[in-house]
Enzyme design. Structure first.
Site, PDB file in Angstrom:
ATOM      1  N   THR A 165      66.838  42.458 -69.004  1.00  0.00           N
ATOM      2  CA  THR A 165      66.311  43.249 -67.891  1.00  0.00           C
ATOM      3  C   THR A 165      66.287  44.740 -68.216  1.00  0.00           C
ATOM      4  OG1 THR A 165      67.073  41.630 -66.284  1.00  0.00           O
ATOM      5  CG2 THR A 165      66.669  43.847 -65.469  1.00  0.00           C
TER       6      THR A 165
ATOM      7  N   GLY B  61      75.204  42.484 -67.743  1.00  0.00           N
ATOM      8  CA  GLY B  61      76.621  42.185 -67.564  1.00  0.00           C
ATOM      9  C   GLY B  61      77.386  42.230 -68.871  1.00  0.00           C
TER      10      GLY B  61
ATOM     11  N   GLU C 161      69.370  36.556 -62.974  1.00  0.00           N
ATOM     12  CA  GLU C 161      68.789  35.458 -63.762  1.00  0.00           C
ATOM     13  C   GLU C 161      67.645  34.759 -63.035  1.00  0.00           C
ATOM     14  OE1 GLU C 161      69.596  35.867 -66.612  1.00  0.00           O
ATOM     15  OE2 GLU C 161      71.255  37.139 -66.019  1.00  0.00           O
TER      16      GLU C 161
END
Length: 667
Positions: free
Chosen positions: A140, A179, A421
C-alpha cells in the site's frame, strides 16, 4: 452472585464441548490445544495482561508487545512459538493488542512460500523463522491502496550490474500503512512496478533490506518511520518508507512464477494472479480466525446481561436484563452470526486445503473462485462482527464504555480488519464481477460453473414462482429458508445483470456503469450471495457433523434459522421486488424471528461458554467468573488506575494557581 451462572448452567440441555469443537474447525485436537494453551498462558504472569494496560502510553504498550513476543517464543520449550498456527491463535485471544510478528507471520512468510523459488526459500526461511530477518509486506502507498496496478514505486533493472534499482518517484508513492515497518522490520517485500529496458512488466515483489541487522539503523537511501496513533491497532507499528536509488540483487525478486534473467529477459508461467497468493492466505486468516473475537464480546455481553438486573416486575423482583426482548435482539442475532461464520470458516478452510494441493500440482483452474471466496468472506466476516461488537458494547450500558469491561479494546482491535488487506466495498465488487460472469455462463448453459454459484441454475427457475408458506412453522423450515435465500441472491444478481445490459445498449461504457450507476446494486447482490453461501455452509455443517448430538443440532438449527431470517428481515427488497413473497409473509418472517428468542435465551450461557474463553482471555470485570462484577470494577478503578496512586493528581497545581486569577465579570 456466581450462583446466577450456576442456575443458568442447569438450563443447558446440550454438551458445550460439542459446540466448542464446532467453534474450532470441528477439530478435537484444536480444542485440546487451545484449552491447554489458555491454561498455560494464564499461568504465566508475563503473558497475563493487567487492567492498567490501557493507562500505559503507546510507546510502553509497544515495548510490552515486544517483551510478550519474546516470552511466547521461549515459553514451554517454544510450544507456542509464533511460527505455529497455535501460537498465533492463542495470542489473538489472550492479548488486547496485536503481537509484533503478525504481518511477518501471516503475510511476509506465506508470500515467500508461494512466490519464492525452492532455492530462495532455503536461503531465507531459516533466517526468517529465527527472526534474524523480520519482514513486512510493503504494498500500500500513500496514494494507492486497493488499486494495486496503479502503484508508483519503481524497480528498474540494471543489466550491467544485475540489480534492481528501487525508487519512490513521487510523494504519493511513499509506502504507507505497512504493519511492522515503523519499528520492527529490517526487511520488506516491496511491491513495485518492474521496468526492464524501458518496458513495463507490472507489479512484482522484491525482498529489500531496509535496516542494518546489528544497529537497526535505516540503510542509506531509506527514509522510514511510524505513521502515528490510529483508531485501534495502536500497538501495531504501521509505518511509511521511501526509497532513493536502493540497489537490490536480481536474485531478490521472488521468481517462482515470474523471472528476470541476467540479461533482462522477463518470463512468466502459470496464472499471473498467483502473485497475490500471500494476500489470499491473509484474507483467509482474517475471514476464518479473527471474527472469533465476536465470541469474546458475546461472552462478556451475555454473562453481564445474566448478572445485571434493572427495573422491578409487578411482584417487586428485579428483572435480569437478558429477559428483555430488546436485549435479546441485541445479543442473539450476533450469537447466530458468530456460529454461522465459524461453520462457514470450516468449509472455507477445507476448500482452501484442497486448493493448495491443486496449485502445488500446477492446476490453477480454481484460483479465481478461491480468491472470490476468501475476498467475499473477508468482507462479510468483518462487516457484521464489527457492527455487532459495537452494539454489544452499547447493550452493556454505561459500564460498556469502560475499558474495564473489555469491550472497547475488542471493538478497537477489530476495526482495522474491515479495511486492511482489501477494503470491504472493493471485496464485494470483486465478488459481484464474479457473479455476473457466473450468471452469464449459467444462462448460456455452460458445462462448468464454479461450485459456489451452481445454485443460480435452480434459482433462475425459483424466481418465477411464489413462496408457499402461510405459517410460522413453515417459515422456520430450513429448506424453505434455503429456497428464500437462493431466490434473494439469484434475483438480485439477475436484476443487476439486466440493468447492466440495458445501460450498455443505451451507450454507457462499462466503466460508467460499474463506477457511477450500479455500484450499490452490485454490492447488494454480492452480500445476498454471501448470505446464501454462509447459510448453506452453516446448514451443511450441522447436518454432516456426526459428532453432534440431537440436542446440539437442535440449538444450532435455531441459530441457523435466526441467522437467515434476521438477514432477510434486514433487507427484503429483492424478495419483494421479485414478487416471491407477499406482505403477509413479511409479517410472518418478523414473527418467526421473535419466536426464536425464548429457546435461545434458555441456552445462552451454554452457547457462549462453548467458546471456551476464561477470565484471562475476556479481560472483563463485567463477565468475571466469580460473579463479583461490581467488586471487581471498584477494585480495578481504585487499585489498577495510576491516577489514584496519589490524591494530588499531576497537573492539579494549575487548577490551584487559577485561584490566584481575578475572574472577569460575566457579560
Amino acid at each position: 452472585m456466581a450462583e446466577i451462572f450456576e442456575q443458568e448452567k442447569k438450563k443447558i440441555n446440550f454438551n458445550p464441548k460439542e459446540l466448542q469443537r464446532f467453534f474450532y474447525f470441528n477439530s478435537e485436537q484444536i480444542v485440546k490445544d487451545v484449552t491447554q494453551g489458555f491454561q498455560d498462558f494464564s499461568a504465566n504472569p508475563k503473558l497475563t495482561i493487567q487492567p492498567n494496560f490501557h493507562s500505559m502510553s503507546r510507546i510502553d504498550q509497544i515495548k510490552l508487545s515486544g517483551e510478550t513476543l519474546k516470552e511466547i517464543n521461549s515459553y514451554k520449550d517454544q510450544k507456542y512459538n509464533y511460527n505455529t498456527s497455535l501460537g498465533k491463535m492463542i495470542g489473538e485471544f489472550q492479548f488486547p493488542f496485536v503481537i509484533p510478528s503478525g504481518v511477518h507471520q501471516m503475510m511476509f512468510i506465506p508470500t515467500i512460500k508461494y512466490l519464492g523459488t525452492e532455492e530462495q526459500q532455503k536461503k531465507w526461511l531459516p533466517r526468517i523463522y529465527s527472526y534474524e530477518i523480520v519482514g513486512c509486506y510493503c504494498q500500500t502507498e500513500l496514494g494507492h491502496g486497493s488499486d494495486v496496478q496503479s502503484l508508483e514505486t519503481t524497480a528498474e533493472y540494471d543489466v550491467s550490474t544485475q540489480e534492481f534499482v528501487i525508487n519512490s518517484p513521487s510523494l504519493t508513492s511513499t509506502k504507507w500503512w505497512v504493519g511492522e515497518l515503523g519499528v520492527w522490520a529490517n526487511h520488506a517485500l516491496v511491491f513495485a512496478q518492474l521496468h526492464i529496458k524501458g518496458k513495463k512488466h507490472g507489479v512484482h515483489p522484491i525482498l529489500v533490506q531496509i535496516r542494518d541487522l546489528k544497529t537497526h539503523q535505516p540503510l542509506p537511501g531509506i527514509v522510514v518511520g511510524d505513521i502515528g496513533p490510529k483508531v485501534g491497532y495502536n500497538v501495531k507499528d504501521n509505518g511509511f518508507i521511501r526509497f532513493n536509488n536502493i540497489r537490490v540483487p536480481r536474485e531478490n525478486m521472488l521468481m517462482k512464477y515470474s523471472k528476470v534473467s541476467k540479461d533482462g529477459l522477463f518470463t512468466q508461467r502459470g496464472n499471473p494472479k498467483i502473485a497475490y497468493a500471500g494476500m489470499l492466505e491473509t484474507r483467509l486468516g482474517i475471514s476464518c480466525l479473527f471474527h472469533r473475537s465476536l465470541g469474546r464480546a458475546l461472552a462478556i455481553g451475555v454473562r453481564y446481561s445474566l448478572f445485571r438486573k434493572q427495573f422491578k416486575t409487578s411482584d417487586g423482583v428485579e428483572r435480569q436484563v437478558i429477559d428483555y426482548q430488546t436485549q435479546q435482539e441485541k445479543l442473539f442475532i450476533p450469537l447466530a452470526d458468530s456460529y454461522a461464520f465459524c461453520a462457514s470458516s470450516s468449509q472455507i478452510m477445507s476448500r482452501f486445503a484442497e486448493f493448495q494441493k491443486e496449485i502445488e500440482g500446477g492446476d490453477f483452474s480454481n484460483l479465481n473462485e478461491m480468491h472470490i471466496i476468501c475476498s467475499g468472506a473477508k468482507a462479510y466476516h468483518t462487516e457484521y462482527p464489527l457492527a455487532h461488537m459495537e452494539n454489544i458494547r452499547l447493550s452493556c450500558g454505561g459500564h460498556g464504555f469502560s475499558h474495564y469491561s473489555g469491550l472497547p479494546s475488542i471493538v478497537e482491535g477489530f476495526k482495522p480488519l474491515v479495511t486492511l488487506e482489501g477494503e470491504n466495498t472493493i471485496m464485494y465488487l470483486q465478488v459481484a464481477r464474479f457473479l455476473i460472469k457466473g450468471l452469464t455462463a449459467t444462462l448460456k448453459g455452460a458445462e462448468r460453473v464454479p461450485s459456489s454459484i451452481q445454485y443460480l441454475k435452480a434459482g433462475l427457475d425459483f424466481v418465477e414462482t411464489k413462496l408457499e408458506a402461510d405459517t410460522i412453522s413453515q417459515i422456520l423450515d430450513l429448506d424453505v429458508l434455503k429456497k428464500i435465500l437462493v431466490v434473494n441472491a439469484t434475483y438480485q444478481i439477475k436484476n443487476v445483470g439486466m440493468k447492466m445490459q440495458k445501460l450498455s445498449l443505451e451507450g454507457k461504457t462499462n466503466q460508467q456503469i460499474w463506477d457511477t450507476l450500479i455500484g450499490i446494486q452490485l454490492v447488494d447482490a454480492a452480500k445476498a450471495h454471501m448470505l446464501y453461501y454462509t447459510f448453506i455452509n452453516f446448514y451443511q455443517q450441522i447436518v454432516t457433523n456426526d459428532y453432534l448430538s440431537e440436542n446440539s443440532k437442535t440449538i444450532l438449527k435455531q441459530l441457523c434459522r435466526l441467522f437467515a431470517i434476521a438477514k432477510i428481515n434486514e433487507k427484503p427488497h429483492g424478495l419483494i421486488e421479485s414478487g416471491f413473497i407477499n406482505p403477509s409473509q413479511i409479517s410472518l418472517l418478523k414473527q418467526a424471528q421473535h419466536s426464536l428468542y425464548p429457546s435461545i435465551r434458555e441456552q445462552a450461557l451454554g452457547l457462549v461458554d462453548a467458546f471456551g474463553f476464561k477470565d484471562e482471555q475476556l479481560r472483563s470485570a463485567l463477565s468475571i467468573s466469580d460473579g463479583k462484577v461490581y467488586e471487581t470494577l471498584l477494585d480495578w478503578a481504585k487499585n489498577q488506575n495510576p491516577l489514584n496512586e496519589s490524591y494530588f493528581a499531576p497537573g492539579y497545581e494549575n487548577i490551584q494557581k487559577m485561584g490566584q486569577i481575578t475572574p472577569k465579570p460575566l457579560l
